[in-house]
Design a protein around this motif. Sequence first.
Motif, short mmCIF file in Angstrom:
data_model
loop_
_atom_site.label_atom_id
_atom_site.label_comp_id
_atom_site.label_asym_id
_atom_site.label_seq_id
_atom_site.Cartn_x
_atom_site.Cartn_y
_atom_site.Cartn_z
N PRO A 62 0.82 -1.22 0.00
CA PRO A 62 0.00 0.00 0.00
C PRO A 62 0.85 1.27 0.00
O PRO A 62 0.32 2.36 -0.20
CB PRO A 62 -0.82 -0.12 1.29
CG PRO A 62 -0.04 -1.04 2.16
CD PRO A 62 0.64 -2.01 1.23
N PHE A 63 2.16 1.12 0.22
CA PHE A 63 3.07 2.26 0.17
C PHE A 63 3.66 2.45 -1.23
O PHE A 63 4.43 3.38 -1.45
CB PHE A 63 4.22 2.06 1.16
CG PHE A 63 3.79 2.14 2.60
CD1 PHE A 63 3.92 3.31 3.32
CD2 PHE A 63 3.26 1.03 3.24
CE1 PHE A 63 3.54 3.38 4.65
CE2 PHE A 63 2.87 1.08 4.57
CZ PHE A 63 3.00 2.27 5.27
N GLY A 64 3.33 1.58 -2.16
CA GLY A 64 3.86 1.68 -3.52
C GLY A 64 3.02 2.57 -4.40
O GLY A 64 1.93 3.03 -4.03
N GLY A 65 3.52 2.84 -5.60
CA GLY A 65 2.76 3.60 -6.58
C GLY A 65 2.47 5.03 -6.19
O GLY A 65 1.47 5.61 -6.63
N GLY A 66 3.32 5.62 -5.36
CA GLY A 66 3.11 7.01 -4.96
C GLY A 66 2.04 7.20 -3.91
O GLY A 66 1.61 8.33 -3.65
N ARG A 67 1.62 6.10 -3.28
CA ARG A 67 0.58 6.20 -2.25
C ARG A 67 1.21 6.36 -0.86
O ARG A 67 2.40 6.28 -0.70
CB ARG A 67 -0.32 4.96 -2.30
CG ARG A 67 -1.14 4.85 -3.59
CD ARG A 67 -2.07 3.65 -3.56
NE ARG A 67 -1.32 2.40 -3.57
CZ ARG A 67 -0.91 1.77 -4.66
NH1 ARG A 67 -1.15 2.30 -5.84
NH2 ARG A 67 -0.26 0.63 -4.57
N ALA A 68 0.33 6.58 0.13
CA ALA A 68 0.75 6.74 1.53
C ALA A 68 1.73 7.91 1.68
O ALA A 68 2.83 7.76 2.20
CB ALA A 68 1.34 5.45 2.08
N SER A 69 1.30 9.07 1.23
CA SER A 69 2.14 10.27 1.36
C SER A 69 2.16 10.81 2.78
O SER A 69 3.02 11.63 3.11
CB SER A 69 1.65 11.37 0.41
OG SER A 69 1.98 11.06 -0.93
N PHE A 70 1.24 10.36 3.62
CA PHE A 70 1.16 10.84 5.00
C PHE A 70 1.08 9.66 5.96
O PHE A 70 0.49 8.63 5.63
CB PHE A 70 -0.07 11.73 5.21
CG PHE A 70 -0.11 12.93 4.31
CD1 PHE A 70 0.54 14.10 4.66
CD2 PHE A 70 -0.78 12.89 3.09
CE1 PHE A 70 0.51 15.21 3.83
CE2 PHE A 70 -0.81 13.98 2.25
CZ PHE A 70 -0.16 15.15 2.62
#
Length: 241
Positions: A62-70
């Motif tokens: 879920p931290f891949g693909g530019g996700r989980a910026s915060f």
Amino acid sequence: MEPSGIIFAALDCDAAVIEDWNRWYDLEHTPPNVMLEGVMLSNRYVATPELHAARQTADGSPFGGGRASFITVYTLTGDPQIAFDDMSTLRERLIDTGRMAFPEDQKAVREGDCFQSVDAFVSSPTKLVPKDVPFVGHTGVVIRHRRGGDEESLARAARLVDLDFVHGVWSLTSRLREGLDMDMVFVEGDAAEAARTMRAVEPADGATEVLVDAPYDRINPMHYPWADSIRNSELPKTVAL
């Protein structure tokens, strides 16, 4: 009271509402959660495009693909599961009373978990003791989720505090996902460079599966100078992506 664990959440919001969502989070979302019994402290962190570029993730993370910026980290005392359950109940009460008013389609929780403390390691020049680590001054963190290699990873954490920019490392284990562990490395300065340096001098051992190794900058509440850099980057523009 001594720190016993954390509630951890990885989050995103639409690029068009970065300031609005962060302002809502600081002004309305954080206070009732920090008031819960067993919650000692809240810190929030952001990954700018430069920090995303320094991130390493396993396939399907879920931290891949530019996700989980915060990410949000609530530091706990007592039984971490009690605070986690109370926070879930509080959310429902806030929804019922109209206090979770920020549009649901403009924000997303990528991952949420409850972690219990395993060990902590301190930088010797600070004269801290392990229970002080969650409260040490820092400008950023490097989050490392892992499976397996417990002894090797704890030994690595103990060595990381010899690096000048590392002020402490907190190792924890998930209460919700068996076998998932996390190291929080509290750093000063350039978090991206810190992550790359730690990988170079203390690479992952063969017994440890690293799921995510991600640097973040600490957020100063009500101060979001990085918003335009995220909005104008190639990171996803909406939480639907």
